[in-house]
Design an enzyme around this catalytic site. Sequence first.
Site, mmCIF file in Angstrom:
data_model
loop_
_atom_site.group_PDB
_atom_site.id
_atom_site.type_symbol
_atom_site.label_atom_id
_atom_site.label_comp_id
_atom_site.label_asym_id
_atom_site.label_seq_id
_atom_site.Cartn_x
_atom_site.Cartn_y
_atom_site.Cartn_z
ATOM 1 N N HIS A 268 0.866 -1.202 0.000
ATOM 2 C CA HIS A 268 0.000 0.000 0.000
ATOM 3 C C HIS A 268 0.901 1.251 0.000
ATOM 4 C CE1 HIS A 268 -3.460 2.455 0.609
ATOM 5 N NE2 HIS A 268 -3.781 2.163 1.850
ATOM 6 N N HIS A 307 -2.651 -2.481 -9.592
ATOM 7 C CA HIS A 307 -3.639 -1.835 -8.720
ATOM 8 C C HIS A 307 -4.894 -2.691 -8.698
ATOM 9 C CE1 HIS A 307 -6.084 1.279 -6.857
ATOM 10 N NE2 HIS A 307 -4.962 1.900 -6.566
ATOM 11 N N ASP A 363 2.490 5.196 -6.953
ATOM 12 C CA ASP A 363 3.762 5.106 -6.213
ATOM 13 C C ASP A 363 4.987 4.953 -7.109
ATOM 14 O OD1 ASP A 363 1.805 3.356 -3.906
ATOM 15 O OD2 ASP A 363 2.793 5.273 -3.521
HETATM 16 C C1 SDX Z 1 -1.630 2.058 -3.338
HETATM 17 O O1 SDX Z 1 -6.319 0.644 -3.181
HETATM 18 C C2 SDX Z 1 -5.857 1.795 -3.394
HETATM 19 O O2 SDX Z 1 -6.564 2.659 -3.885
HETATM 20 C C3 SDX Z 1 -4.423 2.013 -2.986
HETATM 21 C C4 SDX Z 1 -3.801 3.329 -3.424
HETATM 22 C C5 SDX Z 1 -4.395 4.511 -2.699
HETATM 23 O O3 SDX Z 1 -4.293 5.634 -3.201
HETATM 24 O O4 SDX Z 1 -4.871 4.329 -1.544
HETATM 25 O O5 SDX Z 1 -3.944 3.521 -4.824
HETATM 26 C C6 SDX Z 1 -2.297 3.357 -3.080
HETATM 27 O O6 SDX Z 1 -1.556 1.252 -2.437
HETATM 28 C C7 SDX Z 1 -1.153 1.765 -4.728
HETATM 29 C C8 SDX Z 1 -0.581 0.298 -4.871
HETATM 30 C C9 SDX Z 1 0.835 0.329 -4.353
HETATM 31 N N1 SDX Z 1 1.378 -1.067 -4.277
HETATM 32 C C10 SDX Z 1 2.323 -1.474 -5.131
HETATM 33 O O7 SDX Z 1 2.775 -0.818 -6.071
HETATM 34 C C11 SDX Z 1 2.861 -2.858 -4.780
HETATM 35 C C12 SDX Z 1 2.967 -3.702 -6.058
HETATM 36 N N2 SDX Z 1 1.617 -3.973 -6.526
HETATM 37 C C13 SDX Z 1 0.983 -5.131 -6.092
HETATM 38 O O8 SDX Z 1 1.400 -5.872 -5.051
HETATM 39 C C14 SDX Z 1 -0.465 -5.281 -6.508
HETATM 40 O O9 SDX Z 1 -0.586 -4.830 -7.791
HETATM 41 C C15 SDX Z 1 -1.506 -4.614 -5.624
HETATM 42 C C16 SDX Z 1 -1.326 -5.004 -4.192
HETATM 43 C C17 SDX Z 1 -1.412 -3.138 -5.738
HETATM 44 C C18 SDX Z 1 -2.862 -5.059 -6.107
HETATM 45 O O10 SDX Z 1 -2.902 -6.423 -5.921
HETATM 46 P P1 SDX Z 1 -4.201 -7.280 -6.300
HETATM 47 O O11 SDX Z 1 -5.252 -6.463 -6.923
HETATM 48 O O12 SDX Z 1 -4.555 -8.093 -5.111
HETATM 49 O O13 SDX Z 1 -3.639 -8.160 -7.474
HETATM 50 P P2 SDX Z 1 -3.134 -9.628 -7.254
HETATM 51 O O14 SDX Z 1 -2.179 -9.657 -6.120
HETATM 52 O O15 SDX Z 1 -4.353 -10.479 -7.215
HETATM 53 O O16 SDX Z 1 -2.317 -9.875 -8.578
HETATM 54 C C19 SDX Z 1 -2.959 -10.305 -9.772
HETATM 55 C C20 SDX Z 1 -1.838 -10.906 -10.608
HETATM 56 C C21 SDX Z 1 -0.968 -11.918 -9.841
HETATM 57 O O17 SDX Z 1 -0.403 -12.769 -10.808
HETATM 58 P P3 SDX Z 1 -0.984 -14.293 -10.929
HETATM 59 O O18 SDX Z 1 -1.006 -14.881 -9.525
HETATM 60 O O19 SDX Z 1 -2.382 -14.094 -11.502
HETATM 61 O O20 SDX Z 1 -0.046 -15.002 -11.864
HETATM 62 O O21 SDX Z 1 -0.924 -9.860 -10.990
HETATM 63 C C22 SDX Z 1 0.350 -10.121 -10.421
HETATM 64 C C23 SDX Z 1 0.152 -11.095 -9.271
HETATM 65 O O22 SDX Z 1 1.327 -11.846 -9.035
HETATM 66 N N3 SDX Z 1 0.835 -8.829 -9.921
HETATM 67 C C24 SDX Z 1 2.060 -8.389 -10.103
HETATM 68 C C25 SDX Z 1 2.072 -7.106 -9.549
HETATM 69 N N4 SDX Z 1 0.867 -6.818 -9.048
HETATM 70 C C26 SDX Z 1 0.106 -7.909 -9.282
HETATM 71 N N5 SDX Z 1 3.152 -8.970 -10.660
HETATM 72 C C27 SDX Z 1 4.270 -8.215 -10.683
HETATM 73 N N6 SDX Z 1 4.362 -6.962 -10.176
HETATM 74 C C28 SDX Z 1 3.280 -6.385 -9.598
HETATM 75 N N7 SDX Z 1 3.375 -5.154 -9.093
#
Ligand code: SDX
Length: 426
Positions: A268, A307, A363
């Site tokens: 997050h 996201h 981010d």
């Molecule tokens: C913020 O919610 C909000 O609004 C938050 C926010 C706000 O203003 O409050 O926007 C701020 O928190 C932005 C997000 C910051 N986090 C990151 O940048 C961390 C990296 N991103 C992820 O961990 C991920 O994308 C999330 C946590 C942001 C979202 O995760 P989800 O929606 O639960 O997606 P998921 O974990 O179910 O992933 C779906 C697929 C998976 O692959 P498979 O298992 O299907 O093979 O996408 C892949 C994940 O492994 N994946 C990524 C990835 N994010 C998801 N693979 C590589 N790099 C990534 N960043």
Amino acid sequence: MSKETLTIIDNRTGKSYEVPITHETIRAIDLRQIKVAENDFGLMSYDPATENTASCKSTITFIDGDKGILRYRGYPIEQLAEKSNYLEVAYLLLYGELPPKSQYEKWAYDITHHTIIHESIKKFIDGFRHDAHPMGMLLGTVGAMSTFYPEAKNIFDEGIREKQIRRLIAKMPTLAAFAYRHSRGLPYAYPDNDVSYTGNFLNMMYKMAEAKYKPNPVIERALDILFILHADHEQNCSANAVRAVGSSHVDPYSAVAAGIAALYGPLHGGANEAALRMLVEIGSRDKVPEFIKRIKAGEGRLMGFGHRIYKAYDPRAKIIKEAAYQVFEVTGMNPLLEIALEVERIALEDEYFIKRRLYPNVDFYTGLIYQSLGFPVDIFPVLFAIPRTSGWLAQWKEMLLDKETKIVRPRQVYLGHEKRDYRSND
Ligand code: SDX
């Protein structure tokens, strides 16, 4: 004329049920009537990360993840970033309308005159180790603030509630700056009422022996835009934490401390720090392909990408990327930018990321600006918490005043042991 209902047939009994559809949702409690035997508990919905569950009705922030749309109280984020300032946006989030000039001036005056913290709170900050993470310090001091304002428990007294809202928005930059000064062994620089909200934060962060700190206007404006972009984001993890903890009717300091704890996580708000560290770890543009290969092999995540809601480019990331160039004109180019641009270029062309609809989020580029503004990496999540305080408080207030609000208490699917009798293991 089609009916706004859902007909559910339970194939276990052949019975059919009709549940109303409102706002494109059904009420989960309407599933409880679906039973096999009369004394059954009835059906529940199972949604472990609430990926498809609306937890509340809100009029604060609207996001369309597919179209990359973000609006605060109906105003597009692009227009607010271009034409407004953070304090005005905080007012908009909290009260629903842009303030007339006289109201804005009173709001800004109130906030400016609540920036000083109780001198005893400095003792909390002094007590942290020099290398304590600033988010840990912020979490501790905001929680501690609830003990300095016991009247804050009267959350349904509008006057008392509004005073705590002003105190929290006003004091967050002071607590953040004091945490930074403590970690550097520097004396605390006190608020300056003659400069803007964002200018005062820079003053408390960077004032040294000069009589009066003069913020660079380009940097002050860039930071204010970043504060606008980070102010709210509907039911994100930390806003959900504030609403859930606030639903127990605890004081707002404790509820906001819960939001800070949630935001601290690397998935997050901690992602801006993690994204910067990732770019440093990659080291150079030519090492990006190898790094991307490791991510695709499941070795970690591309921090600052992806996201839960945006399955298109995060509109905030676009604005931040543009703001970065204006900052670099003043601070000099950040050498990590070319690595970031290469990561984005490759990722946006690669099937792995395209299939998962992973784009840069808020981010990804933020850290480059913060680093160029001279902020240490570990304070990046604190720079997220400062503006998000107004969003958290808007969500908290809306939750409190919502007639449908009750204490949050989800159910579970129990898969543990059935009843068994105690037998000592000796
Ligand atoms: C913020 O919610 C909000 O609004 C938050 C926010 C706000 O203003 O409050 O926007 C701020 O928190 C932005 C997000 C910051 N986090 C990151 O940048 C961390 C990296 N991103 C992820 O961990 C991920 O994308 C999330 C946590 C942001 C979202 O995760 P989800 O929606 O639960 O997606 P998921 O974990 O179910 O992933 C779906 C697929 C998976 O692959 P498979 O298992 O299907 O093979 O996408 C892949 C994940 O492994 N994946 C990524 C990835 N994010 C998801 N693979 C590589 N790099 C990534 N960043």
